[in-house]
Design a protein around this motif. Sequence first.
Motif, PDB file in Angstrom:
ATOM      1  N   ALA A 202       0.788  -1.164  -0.121  1.00  0.00           N
ATOM      2  CA  ALA A 202      -0.017   0.132   0.097  1.00  0.00           C
ATOM      3  C   ALA A 202       0.929   1.265  -0.023  1.00  0.00           C
ATOM      4  CB  ALA A 202      -1.056   0.043   1.249  1.00  0.00           C
ATOM      5  N   ASP A 203       2.020   1.122   0.853  1.00  0.00           N
ATOM      6  CA  ASP A 203       2.889   2.396   0.895  1.00  0.00           C
ATOM      7  C   ASP A 203       3.475   2.556  -0.640  1.00  0.00           C
ATOM      8  OD1 ASP A 203       2.882   2.804   3.308  1.00  0.00           O
ATOM      9  OD2 ASP A 203       4.574   2.159   3.907  1.00  0.00           O
ATOM     10  N   ILE A 204       3.692   1.668  -1.488  1.00  0.00           N
ATOM     11  CA  ILE A 204       4.293   1.676  -2.799  1.00  0.00           C
ATOM     12  C   ILE A 204       3.423   2.136  -3.560  1.00  0.00           C
ATOM     13  CG2 ILE A 204       5.320   0.256  -4.544  1.00  0.00           C
ATOM     14  CD1 ILE A 204       6.244  -1.806  -2.738  1.00  0.00           C
ATOM     15  N   VAL A 205       2.273   2.098  -3.636  1.00  0.00           N
ATOM     16  CA  VAL A 205       1.258   2.210  -4.617  1.00  0.00           C
ATOM     17  C   VAL A 205       0.646   3.889  -4.168  1.00  0.00           C
ATOM     18  CG1 VAL A 205       0.621   0.089  -5.442  1.00  0.00           C
ATOM     19  CG2 VAL A 205      -0.945   1.096  -3.716  1.00  0.00           C
ATOM     20  N   ALA A 206       0.935   3.887  -3.163  1.00  0.00           N
ATOM     21  CA  ALA A 206       0.497   5.483  -2.620  1.00  0.00           C
ATOM     22  C   ALA A 206       1.311   6.495  -3.561  1.00  0.00           C
ATOM     23  CB  ALA A 206       0.804   5.768  -1.461  1.00  0.00           C
ATOM     24  N   ASN A 207       2.390   6.088  -4.020  1.00  0.00           N
ATOM     25  CA  ASN A 207       3.271   7.124  -4.892  1.00  0.00           C
ATOM     26  C   ASN A 207       3.119   6.807  -6.502  1.00  0.00           C
ATOM     27  OD1 ASN A 207       4.399   8.269  -2.415  1.00  0.00           O
ATOM     28  ND2 ASN A 207       5.822   6.221  -2.317  1.00  0.00           N
ATOM     29  N   THR A 208       2.272   6.011  -6.600  1.00  0.00           N
ATOM     30  CA  THR A 208       2.397   5.602  -8.198  1.00  0.00           C
ATOM     31  C   THR A 208       0.713   5.758  -8.860  1.00  0.00           C
ATOM     32  OG1 THR A 208       1.748   3.180  -7.851  1.00  0.00           O
ATOM     33  CG2 THR A 208       3.994   3.671  -8.025  1.00  0.00           C
ATOM     34  N   ASN A 209       0.109   6.294  -8.087  1.00  0.00           N
ATOM     35  CA  ASN A 209      -1.539   6.740  -8.367  1.00  0.00           C
ATOM     36  C   ASN A 209      -1.991   5.302  -8.907  1.00  0.00           C
ATOM     37  OD1 ASN A 209      -3.145   8.750  -8.938  1.00  0.00           O
ATOM     38  ND2 ASN A 209      -2.565   9.288 -11.085  1.00  0.00           N
ATOM     39  N   SER A 210      -1.668   4.126  -8.752  1.00  0.00           N
ATOM     40  CA  SER A 210      -2.226   3.050  -9.018  1.00  0.00           C
ATOM     41  C   SER A 210      -3.659   2.898  -8.091  1.00  0.00           C
ATOM     42  CB  SER A 210      -1.560   1.809  -8.677  1.00  0.00           C
ATOM     43  OG  SER A 210      -0.143   2.037  -9.404  1.00  0.00           O
ATOM     44  N   PHE A 211      -4.355   1.821  -8.616  1.00  0.00           N
ATOM     45  CA  PHE A 211      -5.654   1.635  -7.954  1.00  0.00           C
ATOM     46  C   PHE A 211      -5.381   0.159  -6.830  1.00  0.00           C
ATOM     47  CE2 PHE A 211      -7.361   3.627 -11.285  1.00  0.00           C
ATOM     48  CZ  PHE A 211      -8.606   4.231 -10.962  1.00  0.00           C
ATOM     49  N   ILE A 212      -6.234   0.020  -5.851  1.00  0.00           N
ATOM     50  CA  ILE A 212      -6.219  -1.207  -5.067  1.00  0.00           C
ATOM     51  C   ILE A 212      -7.436  -1.906  -5.367  1.00  0.00           C
ATOM     52  CG2 ILE A 212      -6.199  -2.064  -2.871  1.00  0.00           C
ATOM     53  CD1 ILE A 212      -4.489   0.427  -1.986  1.00  0.00           C
ATOM     54  N   GLN A 213      -7.609  -3.232  -5.466  1.00  0.00           N
ATOM     55  CA  GLN A 213      -8.793  -4.105  -5.421  1.00  0.00           C
ATOM     56  C   GLN A 213      -8.407  -5.215  -4.566  1.00  0.00           C
ATOM     57  OE1 GLN A 213      -9.703  -5.165  -9.534  1.00  0.00           O
ATOM     58  NE2 GLN A 213      -7.420  -5.874  -9.889  1.00  0.00           N
ATOM     59  N   THR A 214      -9.417  -5.780  -4.153  1.00  0.00           N
ATOM     60  CA  THR A 214      -9.541  -7.275  -3.457  1.00  0.00           C
ATOM     61  C   THR A 214     -10.785  -7.686  -3.086  1.00  0.00           C
ATOM     62  OG1 THR A 214      -8.491  -8.412  -1.560  1.00  0.00           O
ATOM     63  CG2 THR A 214      -9.200  -6.107  -1.081  1.00  0.00           C
ATOM     64  N   HIS A 215     -10.797  -8.898  -2.340  1.00  0.00           N
ATOM     65  CA  HIS A 215     -12.420  -9.180  -1.862  1.00  0.00           C
ATOM     66  C   HIS A 215     -12.578  -8.838  -0.460  1.00  0.00           C
ATOM     67  CE1 HIS A 215     -11.104 -11.623  -5.508  1.00  0.00           C
ATOM     68  NE2 HIS A 215     -12.444 -11.847  -5.938  1.00  0.00           N
ATOM     69  N   LEU A 216     -13.860  -8.757  -0.077  1.00  0.00           N
ATOM     70  CA  LEU A 216     -14.480  -8.499   1.034  1.00  0.00           C
ATOM     71  C   LEU A 216     -15.605  -8.679   1.225  1.00  0.00           C
ATOM     72  CD1 LEU A 216     -14.189  -6.635   3.647  1.00  0.00           C
ATOM     73  CD2 LEU A 216     -15.005  -4.663   2.518  1.00  0.00           C
ATOM     74  N   SER A 217     -15.826  -9.478   2.346  1.00  0.00           N
ATOM     75  CA  SER A 217     -17.127 -10.187   2.897  1.00  0.00           C
ATOM     76  C   SER A 217     -18.085 -10.690   1.722  1.00  0.00           C
ATOM     77  CB  SER A 217     -17.698  -9.102   3.577  1.00  0.00           C
ATOM     78  OG  SER A 217     -16.914  -8.635   4.935  1.00  0.00           O
ATOM     79  N   GLU A 218     -17.424 -11.702   1.286  1.00  0.00           N
ATOM     80  CA  GLU A 218     -18.227 -12.281   0.072  1.00  0.00           C
ATOM     81  C   GLU A 218     -19.137 -13.506   0.548  1.00  0.00           C
ATOM     82  OE1 GLU A 218     -15.679 -13.694  -2.923  1.00  0.00           O
ATOM     83  OE2 GLU A 218     -17.199 -14.735  -4.207  1.00  0.00           O
ATOM     84  N   THR A 219     -18.668 -14.316   1.634  1.00  0.00           N
ATOM     85  CA  THR A 219     -19.467 -15.379   2.294  1.00  0.00           C
ATOM     86  C   THR A 219     -19.082 -15.357   3.841  1.00  0.00           C
ATOM     87  OG1 THR A 219     -17.698 -17.258   2.159  1.00  0.00           O
ATOM     88  CG2 THR A 219     -18.848 -16.883   0.224  1.00  0.00           C
ATOM     89  N   GLU A 220     -20.052 -16.066   4.335  1.00  0.00           N
ATOM     90  CA  GLU A 220     -20.077 -15.957   5.804  1.00  0.00           C
ATOM     91  C   GLU A 220     -18.728 -16.843   6.553  1.00  0.00           C
ATOM     92  OE1 GLU A 220     -24.150 -16.301   6.187  1.00  0.00           O
ATOM     93  OE2 GLU A 220     -24.405 -14.583   7.437  1.00  0.00           O
ATOM     94  N   ASN A 221     -18.773 -18.056   5.738  1.00  0.00           N
ATOM     95  CA  ASN A 221     -17.559 -18.776   6.346  1.00  0.00           C
ATOM     96  C   ASN A 221     -16.427 -18.217   6.093  1.00  0.00           C
ATOM     97  OD1 ASN A 221     -17.545 -19.929   3.822  1.00  0.00           O
ATOM     98  ND2 ASN A 221     -18.019 -21.911   4.189  1.00  0.00           N
ATOM     99  N   GLU A 222     -16.043 -17.537   5.043  1.00  0.00           N
ATOM    100  CA  GLU A 222     -14.773 -16.801   4.708  1.00  0.00           C
ATOM    101  C   GLU A 222     -14.667 -15.655   5.615  1.00  0.00           C
ATOM    102  OE1 GLU A 222     -15.705 -13.618   1.552  1.00  0.00           O
ATOM    103  OE2 GLU A 222     -13.753 -13.148   1.427  1.00  0.00           O
ATOM    104  N   ILE A 223     -15.641 -15.029   6.122  1.00  0.00           N
ATOM    105  CA  ILE A 223     -15.654 -14.057   7.291  1.00  0.00           C
ATOM    106  C   ILE A 223     -14.906 -14.600   8.486  1.00  0.00           C
ATOM    107  CG2 ILE A 223     -16.626 -12.301   8.576  1.00  0.00           C
ATOM    108  CD1 ILE A 223     -18.749 -11.831   6.180  1.00  0.00           C
ATOM    109  N   ASP A 224     -15.704 -15.888   8.770  1.00  0.00           N
ATOM    110  CA  ASP A 224     -15.176 -16.459   9.960  1.00  0.00           C
ATOM    111  C   ASP A 224     -13.809 -16.900  10.026  1.00  0.00           C
ATOM    112  OD1 ASP A 224     -17.817 -16.323  10.970  1.00  0.00           O
ATOM    113  OD2 ASP A 224     -18.479 -18.278  10.647  1.00  0.00           O
TER     114      ASP A 224
END
Length: 423
Positions: A202-224
């Motif tokens: 995250a520190d690196i891309v703060a200087n390159t104007n890049s995006f960030i993408q990931t998965h968040l809270s897709e299923t309940e057993n993933e969250i557990d």
Amino acid sequence: MNTLILGNFIDPTSDTQCQLHRQKLLHIEDGKVRGLFPLEKKDEFDLSKIEFLDYSNHLIIPPFFDMHFHWVQDDVRMMPKDNLLTWLEKYTWPYEHKFSDVDYSKKRAISFSKELLAVGTLGGACYSSIHSHTVDHALEHFQGDFIVGNVLMTMNSPDYLLQKESDAIEIVKDLSTKYREKYALTPRFAITTSPEVMSATADIVANTNSFIQTHLSETENEIDFVLSIYKELDGFKDVKNYTEIYDRCAHLGNKTIMGHGIYLSEDELRVVAKSDTVIAHCPTSNGPISEGGLGSGLFDFEKTESFGIRWALGSDIGAGPYLSMFDVIRSFVEQNRAQGQDKATFIKGLFRATRMGESILHPECKASFLEQENTASMLFISASDELLKLDSAEEILEKVITTCSRDSFDTLVDKVWHQSAFL
Ligand code: GUN
Ligand code: FE
């Protein structure tokens, strides 16, 4: 290069606004929109100097932006789906491993670029495998406006995809410097990416104007599972929820796109909203197993919007079974209407599958794809007289989408125009 296109334009500019321009002339010069004119003005153009294209029997719509898809999962779209975590382990990860082979990756990027074009997807946010050449190949071959990122897998991953932390960080440094705003820092999800790697990158891309993408809270057993892992890690023992993990790793912000976000608490929604983080909603992927999805659940768009959160649609290939955003719109409307949610209109679906995505990648872009000076970019859908006679854009879209079978959506887009010519 000067072109005049006669057609019927559907122009979604918000969830509720969508102009239908019947039998209008679009003037394009040097790849840019010059203006939309009534048919009666045709005589004012010098047709010996302008190419005239008669598409009066077509609908013309803005190109699709698919805001969450995995280009390296094309072959697992129809694999048996049980739930997210077993589908990943059993099918998806072994398949992504094939992309370690550079020649294979290049060949597949070329064929996938044709699939994108066939369904009218000219932009979006794309995940590749852990291998850096899969980012190179996607950005080299996909035509249009894409951001791409290599998934990071430094823990809880099979041996054949497990990366050393220092290697993962090095790849992010290289690719974010090379591709800048076309690059997306892409921890696969908090389960597979150590917090040290997330924070350092995250520190690196703060200087390159890049995006960030990931998965968040897709299923309940993933969250557990996520919380059970992080509650054992230094610096995270008191973590209250999934969103907070990404927040502590500096992953939230107005250039971050979180896939899914189905099970967010109100506390989490407030944090997502405050950071102006975007959610990519993937209804076909989240939809019932009997319909080719993972059965993850239904995203509550109304609640999400009530917090002021931006969101757009994605296919999530290969958890989603079809690449066409028409199928994604269909699923969004059908699943929500089955719950009595009548704000899920076809116009809203089209807007969230086209202009909303573009505005996430380019917040300065104009609301309408027909605005003067815009790069000319559009999809041609053939249309019967009967279809063109319907009263409104909503009725036309509904008819187009509900009368097409799911595995025929890729035949709906007749032609794709980009800049000065058909692609
Ligand atoms: N979560 C982590 N990896 C994946 C993936 O490849 N697809 C989906 N749908 N969810 C994920
Ligand atoms: Fe995904």
